[in-house]
Scaffold this motif. Structure first.
Motif, PDB file in Angstrom:
ATOM      1  N   ARG A   1      -7.290 -15.678   2.046  1.00  0.00           N
ATOM      2  CA  ARG A   1      -7.068 -17.078   1.657  1.00  0.00           C
ATOM      3  C   ARG A   1      -7.942 -18.024   2.495  1.00  0.00           C
ATOM      4  N   ARG A   2      -8.162 -17.644   3.723  1.00  0.00           N
ATOM      5  CA  ARG A   2      -8.971 -18.462   4.646  1.00  0.00           C
ATOM      6  C   ARG A   2     -10.451 -18.432   4.264  1.00  0.00           C
ATOM      7  N   GLY A   3     -10.840 -17.426   3.476  1.00  0.00           N
ATOM      8  CA  GLY A   3     -12.221 -17.329   3.036  1.00  0.00           C
ATOM      9  C   GLY A   3     -13.006 -16.192   3.650  1.00  0.00           C
ATOM     10  N   HIS A   4     -12.353 -15.399   4.514  1.00  0.00           N
ATOM     11  CA  HIS A   4     -13.035 -14.240   5.091  1.00  0.00           C
ATOM     12  C   HIS A   4     -13.063 -13.099   4.061  1.00  0.00           C
ATOM     13  N   SER A   5     -14.048 -12.231   4.172  1.00  0.00           N
ATOM     14  CA  SER A   5     -14.140 -11.054   3.305  1.00  0.00           C
ATOM     15  C   SER A   5     -13.333  -9.919   3.934  1.00  0.00           C
ATOM     16  N   VAL A   6     -12.342  -9.431   3.209  1.00  0.00           N
ATOM     17  CA  VAL A   6     -11.392  -8.463   3.761  1.00  0.00           C
ATOM     18  C   VAL A   6     -11.460  -7.139   3.007  1.00  0.00           C
ATOM     19  N   THR A   7     -11.534  -6.052   3.782  1.00  0.00           N
ATOM     20  CA  THR A   7     -11.459  -4.699   3.224  1.00  0.00           C
ATOM     21  C   THR A   7     -10.300  -3.978   3.884  1.00  0.00           C
ATOM     22  N   VAL A   8      -9.423  -3.402   3.066  1.00  0.00           N
ATOM     23  CA  VAL A   8      -8.259  -2.660   3.560  1.00  0.00           C
ATOM     24  C   VAL A   8      -8.491  -1.167   3.334  1.00  0.00           C
ATOM     25  N   PHE A   9      -8.382  -0.384   4.409  1.00  0.00           N
ATOM     26  CA  PHE A   9      -8.565   1.069   4.328  1.00  0.00           C
ATOM     27  C   PHE A   9      -7.205   1.761   4.392  1.00  0.00           C
ATOM     28  N   GLU A  10      -6.976   2.688   3.478  1.00  0.00           N
ATOM     29  CA  GLU A  10      -5.716   3.428   3.402  1.00  0.00           C
ATOM     30  C   GLU A  10      -6.003   4.920   3.295  1.00  0.00           C
ATOM     31  N   ARG A  11      -5.343   5.722   4.126  1.00  0.00           N
ATOM     32  CA  ARG A  11      -5.607   7.168   4.107  1.00  0.00           C
ATOM     33  C   ARG A  11      -4.944   7.872   2.929  1.00  0.00           C
ATOM     34  N   GLU A  12      -3.888   7.271   2.363  1.00  0.00           N
ATOM     35  CA  GLU A  12      -3.214   7.884   1.218  1.00  0.00           C
ATOM     36  C   GLU A  12      -3.971   7.593  -0.077  1.00  0.00           C
ATOM     37  N   ASP A  13      -3.471   8.163  -1.175  1.00  0.00           N
ATOM     38  CA  ASP A  13      -4.139   8.006  -2.462  1.00  0.00           C
ATOM     39  C   ASP A  13      -3.881   6.660  -3.112  1.00  0.00           C
ATOM     40  N   LYS A  14      -2.826   5.951  -2.640  1.00  0.00           N
ATOM     41  CA  LYS A  14      -2.498   4.655  -3.213  1.00  0.00           C
ATOM     42  C   LYS A  14      -2.141   3.668  -2.107  1.00  0.00           C
ATOM     43  N   ILE A  15      -2.306   2.398  -2.415  1.00  0.00           N
ATOM     44  CA  ILE A  15      -2.039   1.326  -1.457  1.00  0.00           C
ATOM     45  C   ILE A  15      -0.533   1.089  -1.317  1.00  0.00           C
ATOM     46  N   GLY A  16      -0.123   0.715  -0.099  1.00  0.00           N
ATOM     47  CA  GLY A  16       1.280   0.347   0.097  1.00  0.00           C
ATOM     48  C   GLY A  16       1.898   0.852   1.378  1.00  0.00           C
ATOM     49  N   GLY A  17       1.351   1.919   1.953  1.00  0.00           N
ATOM     50  CA  GLY A  17       1.902   2.456   3.197  1.00  0.00           C
ATOM     51  C   GLY A  17       3.380   2.757   3.077  1.00  0.00           C
ATOM     52  N   LEU A  18       4.164   2.242   4.009  1.00  0.00           N
ATOM     53  CA  LEU A  18       5.610   2.447   4.016  1.00  0.00           C
ATOM     54  C   LEU A  18       6.251   1.996   2.708  1.00  0.00           C
ATOM     55  N   LEU A  19       5.762   0.896   2.138  1.00  0.00           N
ATOM     56  CA  LEU A  19       6.325   0.388   0.889  1.00  0.00           C
ATOM     57  C   LEU A  19       6.178   1.413  -0.237  1.00  0.00           C
ATOM     58  N   ARG A  20       5.083   2.125  -0.225  1.00  0.00           N
ATOM     59  CA  ARG A  20       4.797   3.088  -1.288  1.00  0.00           C
ATOM     60  C   ARG A  20       5.541   4.402  -1.091  1.00  0.00           C
ATOM     61  N   TYR A  21       5.389   4.998   0.089  1.00  0.00           N
ATOM     62  CA  TYR A  21       5.889   6.356   0.276  1.00  0.00           C
ATOM     63  C   TYR A  21       7.041   6.481   1.265  1.00  0.00           C
ATOM     64  N   GLY A  22       7.442   5.394   1.904  1.00  0.00           N
ATOM     65  CA  GLY A  22       8.575   5.463   2.816  1.00  0.00           C
ATOM     66  C   GLY A  22       9.863   4.935   2.223  1.00  0.00           C
ATOM     67  N   ILE A  23       9.747   4.089   1.190  1.00  0.00           N
ATOM     68  CA  ILE A  23      10.908   3.483   0.543  1.00  0.00           C
ATOM     69  C   ILE A  23      11.056   4.082  -0.850  1.00  0.00           C
TER      70      ILE A  23
END
Length: 508
Positions: free
Chosen positions: A173-195
């Motif tokens: 939102r601030r205008g920086h270019s952001v890249t998110v790296f995830e080791r799993e096959d889908k995004i979400g971390g705990l939200l995806r595979y812990g819950i």
């Protein structure tokens, strides 16, 4: 805020849960939302109290009282009472990046600190939050809003759990270019595979990720930083790096027979079920999905005597998931004594209520088997195997609180002669987490504390390594989604300041 006499005129209403014997037949969310009219009445119950503890997020006796995000609860309760749902959404989003997640999985610290709850029933704030965000999606208020001006600065975020996503959202939102790296096959971390899916259906995550992508955030999956991609490469390619890898080291149970087959960590069990459910989903016309478990593709509790070690939220999720598999029996071990059913005198409002909570999984097990699955002040002393090396029995022992003569601290000690044996075919260890995984911290050379959480100065997110920051469970240890979001927001503000020389980012 709300109606001045609303808390006296209207009774609390909340989302209604499907009956236990019915909901254990599926893995979908099982609460029926209130209607818009009912929700507006609930907004009227917000009592215009002088000090809104619900949004304070202050620490009392080591526990949070009120929302750590400082959600402007009285404001958006008042707005929905007056039917201004769009403005309610904008006030909610001012402090919370992901109300679609928190309105489903948060334990509602706001409600525990609600002034109405002092002498009656708290305002149904969590349900109101759910109504606001889902209405926003329906009416288009929650649509993507791409930024128009970019700063030319780049940030890499390692880990796509709630802290990483919150930091990504703020910095983008601030205008920086952001890249998110995830080791799993889908995004979400705990939200995806812990819950589990019945608490947070995974298309809800996908819905938000699609918006974040449209707003310009780049997501890279199946990329394990520290193994697939070197830390040095990341530091060279990006101006700043934020480590949001979670506290993913599960605490083990070290007793004889631990090497038996059929003993798993809770997170592996839950993850296997979620992956199996979403391996080949069928999308329906209404946008929902038909989910089915494929035999042999997950750790199956069907027809087994299941023992869950740990009495927290993850342990309860294991109970609820096992019920949906069709477990033969379920036993849940809790080392500590049972909490009181009502507040003790030394635990007054607005402290977090240290009372016995029966969650959805325990409620389901009790309804099917006729008794609460939890056994208190008990732990495992030994696992016994059959000839094939499979776990078949567990030797349990009762515990009692005793003062350690050396440290003076209270500890749970075994009661001599209290051992007894139970039949088990599947053991799920939900004993908490010990901190971050060292291959990531070593790759970046960041210092960790005694609990292996990444070390920073108090109230700050900069690590000992230049341009490397941290947030979430990796920083504070195992905690709630709301705390992870708050940490992600605050880390983003600190990173923004380091990039631009100043920051006007609003985080609380």
């Amino acid at each position: 805020m709300g109606k001045a006499t609303g808390f006296m005129e209207y009774q609390r209403q909340d989302k209604q849960a499907e009956e236990p014997k019915s909901r254990i037949r599926h893995f979908y969310e099982f609460h029926t939302p209130l209607s818009k009219e009912e929700q507006e009445i609930q907004g009227a119950r917000c009592m215009s109290c002088g000090v809104p503890f619900c949004q304070s997020g202050q620490m009392l006796m080591g526990m949070a009282s009120g929302c750590p995000l400082h959600n402007l609860v009285p404001e958006w309760n008042d707005l929905i009472y007056h039917g201004n749902w769009e403005e309610a959404y904008y006030r909610l989003k001012k402090t919370n990046n992901f109300p679609e997640f928190t309105s489903r999985v948060c334990p509602a610290l706001c409600e525990a600190a609600c002034t109405c709850g002092l002498n009656g029933d708290a305002v149904s704030t969590k349900a109101n939050e759910y109504g606001i965000i889902e209405n926003a999606y329906e009416k288009g208020y929650a649509a993507a809003k791409p930024v128009k001006v970019r700063t030319g600065k780049s940030v890499a975020i390692v880990g796509s759990g709630p802290s990483g996503l919150a930091a990504a959202d703020m910095l983008n939102r601030r205008g920086h270019s952001v890249t998110v790296f995830e080791r799993e096959d889908k995004i979400g971390g705990l939200l995806r595979y812990g819950i589990p899916n019945m608490k947070l259906e995974k298309q809800i995550i996908d819905r938000k990720i699609a918006i974040m992508e449209e707003e310009g955030i780049h997501f890279v999956t199946n990329c394990n930083i520290g193994k697939d991609k070197k830390a040095a490469t990341l530091l060279k390619e990006f101006d700043r790096v934020i480590l949001c890898c979670g506290a993913s080291n599960p605490r083990d149970i070290k007793v004889p027979g631990r090497d038996a087959k059929g003993i798993y960590f809770a997170v592996d069990f839950l993850k296997s079920t979620t992956k199996a459910l979403w391996s080949d989903p069928v999308k329906k016309k209404d946008g929902s999905y038909e989910l089915k478990l494929k035999e042999g593709s997950y750790i199956n509790a069907k027809g087994k005597n299941v023992m869950v070690i740990g009495g927290g939220d993850t342990g309860n999720d294991c109970v609820g998931t096992s019920m949906r598999h069709g477990a033969k029996s379920i036993l849940q071990l809790e080392m500590m004594p049972k909490a009181p059913d009502e507040r003790a005198e030394n635990n007054p409002w607005p402290e977090w209520p240290k009372i016995c909570k029966t969650d959805y999984g325990q409620e389901e097990a009790a309804d099917v088997f006729g008794h609460d699955p939890r056994v208190y002040q008990t732990t495992v002393k030994e696992f016994k195997k059959d000839k094939g090396g499979n776990v078949k029995k567990a030797v349990l022992v009762k515990l009692e609180p005793k003062k350690d003569e050396k440290t003076g601290r209270m500890m749970m000690a075994e009661i001599a002669g209290s051992e007894y044996t139970v039949d088990v075919d599947l053991v799920l260890i939900a004993a908490g987490f010990l901190g971050s995984q060292d291959y990531v911290t070593k790759a970046f050379g960041v210092e960790v504390n005694q609990r292996t959480n990444v070390k920073t100065l108090d109230g700050e997110y900069q690590t000992n390594v230049k341009n490397v920051f941290t947030a979430g469970d990796m920083h504070r240890g195992q905690s709630l989604v709301v705390w992870a979001i708050r940490e992600g927001r605050e880390a983003a503000r600190e990173v923004d300041g380091s990039l631009m020389g100043y920051t006007n980012m609003y985080v609380q």
